[in-house]
Design a protein around this motif. Structure first.
Motif, PDB file in Angstrom:
ATOM      1  N   ASP A 168      -0.220  -2.554  -1.210  1.00 18.41           N
ATOM      2  CA  ASP A 168      -0.689  -3.301  -0.044  1.00 18.41           C
ATOM      3  C   ASP A 168       0.509  -3.760   0.785  1.00 18.41           C
ATOM      4  O   ASP A 168       1.628  -3.858   0.293  1.00 18.41           O
TER       5      ASP A 168
ATOM      6  N   ILE B  62       2.363  -1.832   8.226  1.00 17.59           N
ATOM      7  CA  ILE B  62       1.478  -0.677   8.363  1.00 17.59           C
ATOM      8  C   ILE B  62       1.557  -0.101   9.771  1.00 17.59           C
ATOM      9  O   ILE B  62       1.561   1.118   9.962  1.00 17.59           O
TER      10      ILE B  62
ATOM     11  N   PRO C 220       2.637   3.848   9.764  1.00 23.40           N
ATOM     12  CA  PRO C 220       1.191   4.026   9.504  1.00 23.40           C
ATOM     13  C   PRO C 220       0.875   5.085   8.465  1.00 23.40           C
ATOM     14  O   PRO C 220      -0.095   4.947   7.715  1.00 23.40           O
TER      15      PRO C 220
ATOM     16  N   ASN D 126       2.968   6.028   6.097  1.00 24.59           N
ATOM     17  CA  ASN D 126       3.840   5.771   4.945  1.00 24.59           C
ATOM     18  C   ASN D 126       4.863   6.888   4.736  1.00 24.59           C
ATOM     19  O   ASN D 126       5.269   7.172   3.606  1.00 24.59           O
TER      20      ASN D 126
ATOM     21  N   SER E 199       1.274   4.419  -2.223  1.00 28.55           N
ATOM     22  CA  SER E 199      -0.005   4.850  -1.661  1.00 28.55           C
ATOM     23  C   SER E 199      -1.104   4.767  -2.710  1.00 28.55           C
ATOM     24  O   SER E 199      -0.944   5.260  -3.836  1.00 28.55           O
TER      25      SER E 199
END
Length: 779
Positions: free
Chosen positions: A585, A591, A595, A597, A604
Motif C-alpha cells: 500500500d 501512486i 502509477p 509501479n 504489487s
C-alpha cells in the motif's frame, strides 16, 4: 492446377480479396502477443499460400494485390477493401478462405486450423507489425545488413557500478541502490516496509507456494520483534531448504518447457498421451531442490545424453533431462510433409524463447524481419536437431509414434515401480470402429522404466535451407552453428561427429553470452515481483519491451554468474532486499507519481495462480498430502484414444502432480488462466472475470474442501465465536475484528435457519472464506 491457370484464376478472383487501407486498421502498435501471433500463425500462411502470385517477386501479380508487406496489404488491389478489421464475418478475405462463394487458395482449401487463425487475426484487428524498421544483422560471410542501432540485449553484460543514493541508510543490498537511485531521481520516496505478518505470508507463497499456518506466522512475528532482519533471513533459509520449494519453482520452469502429458488435439479429434513425461517433471523438481547450477541444468536438458557420468543413476537423470526437447506438442504426421521440420521448429523455439528470450523460430521461412536472425542462422541450428532423434515414447495412434528411451535404473526418483505386469503404453483404437486394436509389440519387458528424450542420429549432418519453410523445396546446405549476432569471447565449433547439441549447450551457457543470464535473472525477478524488469520475458528482441532498470538487470545477471549460476542464491538476495520487503500500500501522492509501479516504489498485490489457489484450499481444509505423487495418472492407466476415461481423477497431492493434458486441463485449475502448454510461457495471463467467482461458488472441488474445512472447525470448539476465530486464523492467517465476527455470526445463523442443517451452514461460511479476495491475493 497449372501455374498459368492459377494466374488466370487469381486475376479473376483476387481483385475481390484485398485488404482495407491503413485508416481501417488499428493505428496502435501491435502488442507483443499480437506480434507473436502474426509471426507464428499468419506470416507463414501468407508466405506459403500467397507469395507465389502476390509478392514483389511474382512473375505476374494477381489483381495488383501484394501481401508481402504491410503497405501492400493496406493499399489493397483493384476492387477495393475486402477485409473489415475486427469483423471476420464481413471480410471477403475470410469468406474466400472458407470457400463461401469465393475460393482461396484455388487448388485446395486451407486446413481448418489455419482458417481459424486467420479469423482470429481479423478479429484482433488484423495487427501487422511489418514496418520498415531494420536492425543490424551480421551475416556469416562477415557482411552486415545496415539498420538501426544494435539490439540492446545482444550487447555484452556489464557489471555496472553501484550508484550513489541520498538516503544511504535505506538500502539493505546493492540491488536496492539501483532501485532507490531511480526513485530519488523522480523525486519520490518508497513506501514503508511491509509488516512482519504480511511479509511472512508473501515469503511463504513466493518461495514454496503455500500459505503459512497461524502458528508459523506468530512464531515469525515474535522472532522478528526480537531479532529483526536476522529472523527474516532464518525464515527464508528454511523455506529455500524445504522440498516444497522445488515444487513451486519447478512449476515455473515447466511452463517455460511447455510441459504436458499429452500431445494435444492433432486435428484428428485425438489427444495422444505422453505416459513417460512425468519423469521430466520430477527431474525438474529435484533439480530446483538441489539448486543445480543453471548452466548445468540447461546443459543436461539440451545434451544430457552426451555428458559423461559416474553412475547409472546419473546417466538416467541426464537422459531424462533431455525430455525438454521431446515434450513439445507435435502436429499430425498424416499428410504433413513438414512433420520433421515442425518438430525441429518447436525445439528451436523452446531454446530460443525459453532460454535466450528471442523468437528464433520466426526465421524459418525468411530472415527475421525485426531481430538480427537471418534464415541461415535458423538452419544452422536446425541442422543440430535434424541430427538428433526425438523419442517421445509409445504414443496413442499410428500417425504419431517413436521409440522411448529405456533407463538402466530409476533410483533418482522416489517412486515405486510400476504395477506388476504393467506395460507403459497407450491402447490404440481402430479409426473406423473405435474398438481397441492389439497393443503394438514392445521390445521392453513389462515394468521397464521408460522416458521421453533425445539422442544423436547415427550419421549427423548439416541441413539445407527449406525455401519458404517447405521441406520439399531446398536450397543451400548450411553448416551447423549458432546465432551470429551473439558474439562470445571465444569461438565454438560443432563437433562433426556429433549432432552439435553439446556445443550448443556450451555456447548458450558461456560466461560471455549476452542473453542467458539476463533472461534467467529477469524470470526470477518476474516471479517475485509480478512483473519482470523486461516485461516481455520471452522476447528480448526489437518488439519486446526495454528493461525498466537496465543496470539492475545486468547487476543481477553478473551476480548470477558469479554465484555459480545458483538460482536459490539469487532468490535469497532479492527477497532479503529492502525493495522486495516493501509494503504493497502507498499514499495517493506516491501512486500518482508511479502509477504503474515501474519505479518499484512499493510491492504489487498479486492474485494466487491456479496451482497456489488449489493447494492453499487443500492445506486449509486439512486434506493436502505433501509427499510427492507416484508417477502419473497417465502412467498407471491404459487409455483408449477415442473412448478415453477421465484422467482427472481426485487427488490431494500438490497441483504440480495433477494430470496436465493439453486441450484438457485439470478442471480445478482451468478457470484461472491456465495456459495450454503448447508453447513457451514465461508469464501467464492474469485475468479477473465474473466467471472465476462463479466457478469457485459452484466448483465441486471447492465445495468438498469447504465441507472438510467445516468439519475441522466444528471439532475445534462448541463456541460459535471460537469457531469463527479458528476458521479465520486458519484460512487468512490473522484474527478477525469485531465487525467481521458480527457479520460472520449473522451469516452462519441465517444460513442455518434457511438450511436447517448446522454442518451445511458452517460449510457455507467456510466456502465464503475460501473464495474471499483476501484468501486469493497476496500483499
Amino acid at each position: 492446377m497449372p501455374r498459368t491457370h492459377r494466374s488466370n484464376f487469381c486475376q479473376s478472383i483476387f481483385p475481390l480479396l484485398v485488404v482495407c487501407n491503413a485508416t481501417m486498421v488499428s493505428a496502435q502498435a501491435p502488442s507483443a502477443e499480437d506480434v507473436k501471433f502474426f509471426e507464428n500463425k499468419i506470416r507463414p500462411v501468407l508466405v506459403k499460400h500467397c507469395y507465389e502470385c502476390h509478392s514483389k517477386d511474382s512473375k505476374e501479380v494477381g489483381g495488383k494485390l501484394l501481401v508481402d508487406s504491410r503497405d501492400g496489404l493496406h493499399r489493397g488491389g483493384e476492387s477495393g477493401p475486402a477485409l473489415v478489421a475486427g469483423k471476420p464475418a464481413k471480410s471477403l478475405l475470410i469468406q474466400a478462405v472458407q470457400y463461401d462463394g469465393l475460393q482461396m487458395p484455388p487448388d485446395q482449401p486451407l486446413p481448418e486450423a489455419v482458417v481459424n487463425d486467420l479469423i482470429e487475426w481479423v478479429r484482433r484487428g488484423a495487427p501487422d507489425p511489418r514496418q520498415p524498421k531494420a536492425v543490424a544483422v551480421r551475416q556469416r560471410d562477415g557482411s552486415t545488413v545496415s539498420g538501426n542501432e544494435p539490439l540492446w540485449s545482444l550487447q555484452p553484460i556489464q557489471n555496472p557500478a553501484v550508484p550513489d543514493v541520498l538516503n544511504a541508510e535505506w538500502p539493505r543490498d546493492p540491488l536496492d541502490r539501483f532501485v532507490l537511485a531511480r526513485i530519488e531521481a523522480a523525486k519520490l520516496t518508497p513506501t514503508a516496509d511491509a509488516e512482519p505478518r504480511k511479509l511472512a505470508r508473501r515469503l511463504y507463497f513466493d518461495l514454496v507456494g503455500l500459505p503459512p499456518t497461524m502458528s508459523a506466522v506468530e512464531a515469525f512475528v515474535a522472532d522478528y520483534e526480537s531479532r529483526g532482519p536476522e529472523a527474516t533471513a532464518n525464515l527464508i533459509d528454511q523455506l529455500l531448504a524445504s522440498p516444497q520449494f522445488g515444487e513451486r519453482w519447478g512449476r515455473y520452469w515447466l511452463d517455460v518447457a511447455r510441459y504436458g502429458e499429452s500431445n494435444g488435439n492433432d486435428g484428428l479429434s485425438r489427444n495422444p498421451t505422453f505416459p513417460h513425461a512425468w519423469r521430466y517433471r520430477d527431474y525438474v523438481i529435484q533439480a530446483f531442490n538441489a539448486d543445480t547450477p543453471f548452466d548445468q541444468f540447461v546443459t543436461e536438458q539440451i545434451a544430457g545424453d552426451l555428458l559423461p557420468d559416474d553412475s547409472p543413476e546419473q546417466k538416467d537423470r541426464q537422459r531424462i533431462a533431455t525430455g525438454f526437447l521431446a515434450l513439445g506438442s507435435k502436429p499430425a504426421k498424416a499428410m504433413n510433409a513438414n512433420f520433421e521440420m515442425d518438430v525441429v521448429a518447436d525445439q528451436i523455439d523452446a531454446i530460443g524463447r525459453g532460454i535466450l528470450g528471442l523468437s528464433v523460430a520466426c526465421a524459418r521461412c525468411h530472415d527475421h524481419k525485426f531481430d538480427p536472425i537471418p534464415t541461415r542462422d535458423y538452419y544452422a541450428l536446425a541442422g543440430i536437431f535434424t541430427s538428433t532423434e526425438t523419442m517421445w515414447g509409445t504414443a496413442a495412434h499410428e500417425g504419431l509414434t517413436a521409440p522411448a528411451t529405456d533407463l538402466h535404473v530409476l533410483q533418482t526418483a522416489p517412486h515405486t515401480p510400476p504395477p506388476k505386469d504393467f506395460v507403459e503404453t497407450v491402447a490404440v483404437t481402430d479409426s473406423n470402429t473405435g474398438k481397441p486394436k492389439t497393443p503394438p509389440k514392445s521390445k521392453w519387458k513389462p515394468g521397464t522404466p521408460l522416458a521421453m528424450g533425445v539422442r544423436d542420429r547415427a550419421k549427423p549432418a548439416d541441413t539445407k535451407v527449406n525455401i519458404k519453410g517447405e521441406m520439399a523445396k531446398t536450397g543451400e546446405v548450411v553448416p551447423r552453428g549458432f546465432l551470429t549476432a551473439c558474439e562470445l569471447a571465444e569461438k565454438l565449433e560443432v563437433d562433426a561427429t556429433q549432432s552439435g547439441r553439446l556445443q550448443l549447450a556450451k555456447w548458450i551457457t558461456h560466461p560471455s553470452h549476452p542473453l542467458t543470464a539476463r533472461v534467467l535473472a529477469n524470470r526470477i525477478w518476474l516471479q517475485l515481483f509480478g512483473a519482470g524488469i523486461v516485461t516481455t520475458p520471452d522476447d528480448f528482441g526489437v518488439y519486446g519491451e526495454r528493461p525498466t532498470h537496465p543496470e539492475l538487470l545486468d547487476h543481477l545477471a553478473t551476480r548470477l554468474k558469479a554465484g555459480n549460476w545458483s538460482i536459490k542464491q539469487l532468490i535469497r538476495a532479492i527477497v532479503l532486499s529492502r525493495t522486495y520487503q516493501l509494503a504493497s500500500d502507498a499514499d495517493a501522492k506516491l501512486i500518482e507519481g508511479d502509477p504503474q509501479n515501474r519505479l518499484l516504489t512499493r510491492h504489487s498485490r498479486r492474485r494466487l495462480d491456479a496451482e497456489m489457489l488449489r493447494d492453499s484450499m487443500l492445506q486449509v481444509s486439512g486434506q493436502l498430502q505433501l509427499q510427492p505423487a507416484e508417477g502419473s495418472l497417465v502412467r498407471h492407466r491404459d487409455i483408449l484414444v477415442n473412448l478415453a476415461g477421465n484422467l482427472h481423477q481426485p487427488s490431494n497431492h500438490r497441483s504440480i502432480y495433477l494430470c496436465y493434458l493439453r486441450s484438457s486441463p485439470p478442471p480445478e485449475l482451468a478457470a484461472f488462466d491456465l495456459p495450454d502448454f503448447a508453447s513457451v510461457i514465461g508469464q501467464r495471463d492474469v485475468s479477473t472475470v465474473p466467471n472465476q467467482a462463479l466457478h469457485l461458488y459452484n466448483s465441486p472441488f471447492v465445495i468438498e474442501q469447504s465441507n472438510h474445512f467445516a468439519q475441522w472447525v466444528l471439532s475445534e470448539t462448541a463456541s460459535a465465536e471460537g469457531r469463527l476465530r479458528s476458521a479465520w486464523e486458519r484460512a487468512l492467517g490473522r484474527e478477525p475484528n469485531q465487525a467481521e465476527i458480527a457479520k460472520a455470526l449473522e451469516l452462519v445463523r441465517l444460513t442455518e435457519t434457511e438450511l436447517a442443517d448446522e454442518d451445511k451452514a458452517w460449510a457455507s461460511f467456510c466456502q465464503a472464506l475460501l473464495i474471499a479476495n483476501e484468501f486469493r491475493y497476496v500483499d
